[in-house]
Design an enzyme around this catalytic site. Structure first.
Site, short mmCIF file in Angstrom:
data_model
loop_
_atom_site.label_atom_id
_atom_site.label_comp_id
_atom_site.label_asym_id
_atom_site.label_seq_id
_atom_site.Cartn_x
_atom_site.Cartn_y
_atom_site.Cartn_z
N ARG A 141 0.91 -1.19 0.01
CA ARG A 141 0.12 0.06 0.10
C ARG A 141 0.81 1.19 0.01
O ARG A 141 0.40 2.24 -0.57
CB ARG A 141 -0.83 0.03 1.12
N TYR A 142 1.93 1.15 0.76
CA TYR A 142 3.10 2.41 0.61
C TYR A 142 4.08 2.00 0.15
O TYR A 142 4.69 0.95 0.00
CB TYR A 142 3.12 2.91 2.32
N ARG A 183 7.23 0.19 2.16
CA ARG A 183 7.05 -1.14 3.10
C ARG A 183 5.83 -1.91 2.40
O ARG A 183 4.94 -1.45 1.78
CB ARG A 183 6.73 -0.59 4.60
N CYS A 226 -4.15 -17.64 14.43
CA CYS A 226 -3.87 -16.84 15.62
C CYS A 226 -3.94 -17.72 16.84
O CYS A 226 -4.60 -18.68 16.84
CB CYS A 226 -4.72 -15.59 15.66
N CYS A 260 -9.96 -12.33 17.98
CA CYS A 260 -10.66 -11.23 18.40
C CYS A 260 -11.95 -11.03 17.67
O CYS A 260 -11.91 -11.12 16.16
CB CYS A 260 -9.59 -10.02 18.22
N CYS A 310 -11.83 -8.44 14.65
CA CYS A 310 -10.82 -8.61 13.71
C CYS A 310 -11.17 -8.01 12.47
O CYS A 310 -12.27 -8.71 11.86
CB CYS A 310 -10.10 -10.01 13.88
N ARG A 351 -9.73 -9.05 9.74
CA ARG A 351 -9.45 -9.82 8.89
C ARG A 351 -10.14 -11.26 9.20
O ARG A 351 -9.90 -12.38 8.86
CB ARG A 351 -7.68 -10.48 8.62
N ASP A 391 -12.69 -1.07 12.60
CA ASP A 391 -12.70 -0.98 11.24
C ASP A 391 -14.25 -1.53 10.94
O ASP A 391 -14.88 -2.26 11.95
CB ASP A 391 -11.82 -1.93 10.74
N ASP A 419 -8.11 3.62 9.40
CA ASP A 419 -7.78 2.91 8.10
C ASP A 419 -9.09 3.22 7.13
O ASP A 419 -10.00 2.71 7.42
CB ASP A 419 -7.60 1.38 8.25
N LYS A 457 -3.92 4.52 6.23
CA LYS A 457 -4.17 5.00 7.55
C LYS A 457 -4.17 6.74 7.52
O LYS A 457 -3.08 7.42 6.71
CB LYS A 457 -3.32 4.77 8.69
#
Length: 363
Positions: free
Chosen positions: A96-97, A100, A109, A113, A116, A118, A279, A316, A323
């Protein structure tokens, strides 16, 4: 306060197991089975041990114990709420950037959560990790782009990998001359702190790159004695630590809780980094605050805690636009009636008490 002894538990993955351990109500079992059919459940012994079963609004339970409210979707919610897919040129990579990339190695995981972003992509029934061909393709992508300075290992949780495999990955990244930083995003120091042992720590070090770890915690009680010890082992090995926190209704949406959490981070050598606005993941509206609430909490933090304890409040932007800082604005232009137009422009500045000042001050 009635808490489950973590020594008595394995990781809980089924609604019936949650009911049997007193972490969910028998009357809710049918609804929770419907939630589990779509979204993964995992509650480690350490996390289960933090839950106050006498408190129906326990902030730890709210993060990890499924709720029938997850079956209710709100307008705007999306299976890919931050637009990873729009910036994924090949499996495992999100670029995206310019400087990075996200490197999504695994799709599992230690805990899942309930908020989440994702949640549609991780857990049982999904691919657990990149194939070897996809892994090599991702490395080739990184090698070919000299602008990539930082690789962020995410998923899933990269610390669910074995130390042996993680060591191999770190060595592969360290061998790429233009990659200087490897950052890992993880819940493991909180959710499964025993995994942070000497072998894991050794695997995180590779000559030629600097390793950073972003530790995700949302409530001060998550920083148990065991979690603090795990973070200390990482810090003592020379790995810098930053924090990630999601602003969650009923978990940390009050100034006192955020203050305690941010101070606990700093006391444990973890620099507060991001406070994420929730999100638009499906079935999470009951956990999201409003942006105005988050901005007011940040205003209150500004006057309550040291600058070391200040995270950046970010959103985001849906659709993959990255972000954006959305904290309160303390600076604005004065009107022409308030200043001499022949002089330097003047601004209004609001201090942490809410008082307004002019800058430069009038003579």
């Amino acid at each position: 306060m009635n808490r489950i002894d973590p020594k008595l538990l394995a990781t809980l993955r089924q609604p019936a197991d949650l009911v049997a351990r007193g972490l969910a109500m028998p009357a809710d079992l049918a609804d929770l089975e419907r939630v589990a059919a779509r979204y993964a459940i995992a509650v480690t012994p350490e996390v289960a041990g933090l839950i106050d079963t006498d408190n129906p609004d326990d902030p730890i339970a709210r993060q990890f114990i499924p709720s029938a409210l997850e079956l209710e979707e709100a307008p705007g919610e999306n299976a890919d709420p931050i637009g990873d897919d729009a910036h994924s040129p090949l499996p495992g990579i999100v670029h995206r950037y310019p400087d990075r990339v996200l490197f999504k190695l695994v799709h599992v995981c230690a805990v899942y959560c309930r908020f989440c972003f994702r949640r549609e992509m991780v857990g049982p029934g999904k691919a657990t990790a990149l194939s070897e061909d996809a892994y090599q393709g991702a490395l080739d992508y990184i090698r070919a782009r000299t602008e990539i300075w930082e690789v962020i290992l995410t998923g899933g949780d990269p610390l669910m990998l074995s130390p042996r495999r993680l060591s191999e990955i770190m060595a592969d990244l360290a061998a790429i001359d233009h990659v200087k930083i490897v950052r890992l995003h993880t819940r493991v120091p909180v959710a499964a702190p025993k995994r942070i042992d000497a072998d894991m720590i050794a695997a995180l070090h590779a000559g030629g790159v600097t390793t950073w770890i972003a530790v995700h915690a949302n409530h001060p009680r998550e920083l148990s004695d065991e979690a603090r010890a795990a973070c200390a082992r990482l810090a003592d090995s020379g790995i810098p630590l930053v924090s990630q926190t999601v602003l969650l209704r009923g978990v940390n949406d009050d100034a006192a809780t955020l203050e305690a959490l941010m101070r606990a981070f700093v006391e444990n050598r973890i620099k507060p980094y991001y406070l994420h606005h929730g999100d638009l993941a499906p079935g999470t509206v009951h956990l999201r605050t409003g942006i105005a609430e988050g901005q007011e909490l940040m205003r209150r933090l500004r006057g309550r805690v040291s600058g070391l304890c200040q995270p950046e409040y970010v959103l985001d932007i849906p659709g993959g636009h990255g972000k954006a800082p959305i904290g309160p604005n303390y600076l604005s232009h004065t009107s022409s009636r308030e200043c001499d137009l022949s002089s330097e422009a003047q601004y209004r500045i609001v201090d942490y008490c809410g008082d307004v000042h002019l800058y430069p001050p009038k003579p």
